[in-house]
Design a protein around this motif. Structure first.
Motif, PDB file in Angstrom:
ATOM      1  N   LYS A  25      43.368 113.801 -95.830  1.00  0.00           N
ATOM      2  CA  LYS A  25      42.298 113.385 -94.904  1.00  0.00           C
ATOM      3  C   LYS A  25      42.387 111.889 -94.675  1.00  0.00           C
ATOM      4  CE  LYS A  25      37.282 113.605 -94.684  1.00  0.00           C
ATOM      5  NZ  LYS A  25      36.963 113.740 -93.280  1.00  0.00           N
ATOM      6  N   TYR A  58      20.775 118.062 -83.920  1.00  0.00           N
ATOM      7  CA  TYR A  58      22.110 117.675 -83.455  1.00  0.00           C
ATOM      8  C   TYR A  58      23.246 117.880 -84.454  1.00  0.00           C
ATOM      9  CZ  TYR A  58      19.699 115.169 -79.684  1.00  0.00           C
ATOM     10  OH  TYR A  58      18.937 114.834 -78.597  1.00  0.00           O
ATOM     11  N   PHE A  88      29.474 109.503-100.781  1.00  0.00           N
ATOM     12  CA  PHE A  88      28.991 109.262 -99.424  1.00  0.00           C
ATOM     13  C   PHE A  88      27.911 108.176 -99.407  1.00  0.00           C
ATOM     14  CE2 PHE A  88      26.051 110.022 -95.884  1.00  0.00           C
ATOM     15  CZ  PHE A  88      26.936 109.875 -94.822  1.00  0.00           C
ATOM     16  N   LYS A  96      28.343 104.419 -91.841  1.00  0.00           N
ATOM     17  CA  LYS A  96      27.727 105.722 -91.544  1.00  0.00           C
ATOM     18  C   LYS A  96      27.263 105.751 -90.088  1.00  0.00           C
ATOM     19  CE  LYS A  96      26.144 106.076 -96.254  1.00  0.00           C
ATOM     20  NZ  LYS A  96      25.044 105.580 -97.092  1.00  0.00           N
ATOM     21  N   SER A 100      28.671 108.354 -87.382  1.00  0.00           N
ATOM     22  CA  SER A 100      27.680 109.276 -86.815  1.00  0.00           C
ATOM     23  C   SER A 100      27.577 109.198 -85.300  1.00  0.00           C
ATOM     24  CB  SER A 100      26.290 108.984 -87.391  1.00  0.00           C
ATOM     25  OG  SER A 100      26.274 109.145 -88.785  1.00  0.00           O
ATOM     26  N   GLU A 106      37.141 115.569 -84.141  1.00  0.00           N
ATOM     27  CA  GLU A 106      36.183 116.686 -84.135  1.00  0.00           C
ATOM     28  C   GLU A 106      34.736 116.242 -84.368  1.00  0.00           C
ATOM     29  OE1 GLU A 106      38.137 119.173 -87.090  1.00  0.00           O
ATOM     30  OE2 GLU A 106      38.588 120.607 -85.514  1.00  0.00           O
ATOM     31  N   MET A 107      34.549 115.032 -84.824  1.00  0.00           N
ATOM     32  CA  MET A 107      33.186 114.504 -84.982  1.00  0.00           C
ATOM     33  C   MET A 107      32.772 113.932 -83.632  1.00  0.00           C
ATOM     34  SD  MET A 107      30.431 113.734 -86.464  1.00  0.00           S
ATOM     35  CE  MET A 107      29.157 112.856 -85.605  1.00  0.00           C
ATOM     36  N   MET A 127      20.061 110.994 -94.012  1.00  0.00           N
ATOM     37  CA  MET A 127      21.295 111.338 -94.755  1.00  0.00           C
ATOM     38  C   MET A 127      21.272 110.690 -96.131  1.00  0.00           C
ATOM     39  SD  MET A 127      24.478 111.465 -92.049  1.00  0.00           S
ATOM     40  CE  MET A 127      24.225 109.895 -91.269  1.00  0.00           C
TER      41      MET A 127
HETATM   42  C1  HEC Z   1      30.769 119.948 -83.792  1.00  0.00           C
HETATM   43  C2  HEC Z   1      30.534 119.718 -85.203  1.00  0.00           C
HETATM   44  C3  HEC Z   1      29.813 118.449 -85.616  1.00  0.00           C
HETATM   45  C4  HEC Z   1      28.575 117.995 -85.219  1.00  0.00           C
HETATM   46  C5  HEC Z   1      27.623 118.645 -84.236  1.00  0.00           C
HETATM   47  C6  HEC Z   1      28.345 116.781 -85.963  1.00  0.00           C
HETATM   48  N1  HEC Z   1      29.413 116.506 -86.768  1.00  0.00           N
HETATM   49 FE1  HEC Z   1      29.600 114.885 -88.021  1.00  0.00          FE
HETATM   50  N2  HEC Z   1      31.494 115.478 -88.488  1.00  0.00           N
HETATM   51  C7  HEC Z   1      32.103 116.628 -88.058  1.00  0.00           C
HETATM   52  C8  HEC Z   1      33.438 116.689 -88.595  1.00  0.00           C
HETATM   53  C9  HEC Z   1      34.451 117.806 -88.390  1.00  0.00           C
HETATM   54  C10 HEC Z   1      33.607 115.521 -89.386  1.00  0.00           C
HETATM   55  C11 HEC Z   1      34.848 115.077 -90.142  1.00  0.00           C
HETATM   56  C12 HEC Z   1      35.681 114.313 -89.131  1.00  0.00           C
HETATM   57  C13 HEC Z   1      36.807 113.497 -89.688  1.00  0.00           C
HETATM   58  O1  HEC Z   1      36.806 113.152 -90.877  1.00  0.00           O
HETATM   59  O2  HEC Z   1      37.711 113.185 -88.884  1.00  0.00           O
HETATM   60  C14 HEC Z   1      32.348 114.802 -89.296  1.00  0.00           C
HETATM   61  C15 HEC Z   1      32.104 113.608 -89.960  1.00  0.00           C
HETATM   62  C16 HEC Z   1      30.886 112.965 -90.006  1.00  0.00           C
HETATM   63  C17 HEC Z   1      30.597 111.811 -90.810  1.00  0.00           C
HETATM   64  C18 HEC Z   1      31.566 111.140 -91.771  1.00  0.00           C
HETATM   65  C19 HEC Z   1      31.342 111.666 -93.185  1.00  0.00           C
HETATM   66  C20 HEC Z   1      31.554 113.157 -93.293  1.00  0.00           C
HETATM   67  O3  HEC Z   1      30.530 113.878 -93.438  1.00  0.00           O
HETATM   68  O4  HEC Z   1      32.709 113.620 -93.228  1.00  0.00           O
HETATM   69  C21 HEC Z   1      29.285 111.486 -90.590  1.00  0.00           C
HETATM   70  C22 HEC Z   1      28.497 110.360 -91.230  1.00  0.00           C
HETATM   71  C23 HEC Z   1      28.782 112.429 -89.617  1.00  0.00           C
HETATM   72  N3  HEC Z   1      29.771 113.313 -89.270  1.00  0.00           N
HETATM   73  C24 HEC Z   1      27.498 112.412 -89.142  1.00  0.00           C
HETATM   74  C25 HEC Z   1      27.036 113.295 -88.145  1.00  0.00           C
HETATM   75  C26 HEC Z   1      25.716 113.184 -87.540  1.00  0.00           C
HETATM   76  C27 HEC Z   1      24.661 112.155 -87.919  1.00  0.00           C
HETATM   77  C28 HEC Z   1      25.642 114.176 -86.607  1.00  0.00           C
HETATM   78  C29 HEC Z   1      24.493 114.481 -85.667  1.00  0.00           C
HETATM   79  C30 HEC Z   1      23.969 113.360 -84.891  1.00  0.00           C
HETATM   80  C31 HEC Z   1      26.904 114.917 -86.644  1.00  0.00           C
HETATM   81  N4  HEC Z   1      27.718 114.341 -87.587  1.00  0.00           N
HETATM   82  C32 HEC Z   1      27.190 116.023 -85.855  1.00  0.00           C
HETATM   83  C33 HEC Z   1      31.565 117.589 -87.226  1.00  0.00           C
HETATM   84  C34 HEC Z   1      30.335 117.491 -86.591  1.00  0.00           C
END
Ligand code: HEC
Length: 130
Positions: A25, A58, A88, A96, A100, A106-107, A127
């Motif tokens: 990762k 969300y 975390f 963060k 976020s 994919e995030m 969080m």
């Molecule tokens: C469609 C799915 C999806 C949604 C909806 C989503 N996330 Fe994520 N998020 C991910 C994925 C998959 C990763 C890991 C991505 C990477 O490491 O490249 C991630 C990573 C993160 C991280 C980095 C730490 C971790 O948990 O890996 C944070 C902080 C985070 N997201 C916050 C949020 C917040 C706040 C929201 C809503 C506002 C949100 N995410 C909505 C899929 C999502």
């Protein structure tokens, strides 16, 4: 027969290479300007409550209640962190914030969905409270 063996060997090699890369990762490259950001209303109960409502709307579909096990988690190729862990919590709040709302791959990017600064920090406060 030789050709078949060679194909099998190549396949096995490619698969192990893929799983190695997938398991590795990559670290987040957070710009300094974000890293230095300071949280607003640290630990404020009202902010945490607002953050919970927004996170549920969300983020929960993928992240669950912070553990990275929401209904959509299975369809992601990159594993999410467990946001309830000390690992975390120890990240700078500004990082963060970047992860976020700017996101990567994919995030999803949430800059247009969560526009209000107070709401963004409320999500971080939530969080941190998990
Ligand atoms: C469609 C799915 C999806 C949604 C909806 C989503 N996330 Fe994520 N998020 C991910 C994925 C998959 C990763 C890991 C991505 C990477 O490491 O490249 C991630 C990573 C993160 C991280 C980095 C730490 C971790 O948990 O890996 C944070 C902080 C985070 N997201 C916050 C949020 C917040 C706040 C929201 C809503 C506002 C949100 N995410 C909505 C899929 C999502």
């Amino acid at each position: 027969m030789k050709k078949f063996l060679l194909t099998v060997l190549t396949l096995v090699f490619a698969m192990s290479l893929y799983s190695f890369v997938a398991a590795e990762k990559k670290a987040w490259d957070v710009p300094a300007k974000y890293k230095a950001m300071k949280i607003q209303k640290k630990g404020d109960a009202e902010s945490i409550k607002l953050g919970k409502t927004l996170y549920t709307k969300y983020c929960k579909s993928c992240h669950g209640v912070g553990k990275g096990d929401g209904p959509k988690a299975a369809s992601m190729t990159v594993k999410m962190m467990d946001q309830t862990t000390a690992e975390f919590k120890a990240l700078p709040d500004g990082s963060k914030y970047y992860m976020s709302f700017v996101g990567r791959d994919e995030m999803p990017n949430f800059e247009k969905k969560v526009v209000d600064e107070e709401e963004r920090w409320a999500i971080i406060n939530y969080m941190n409270s998990l």
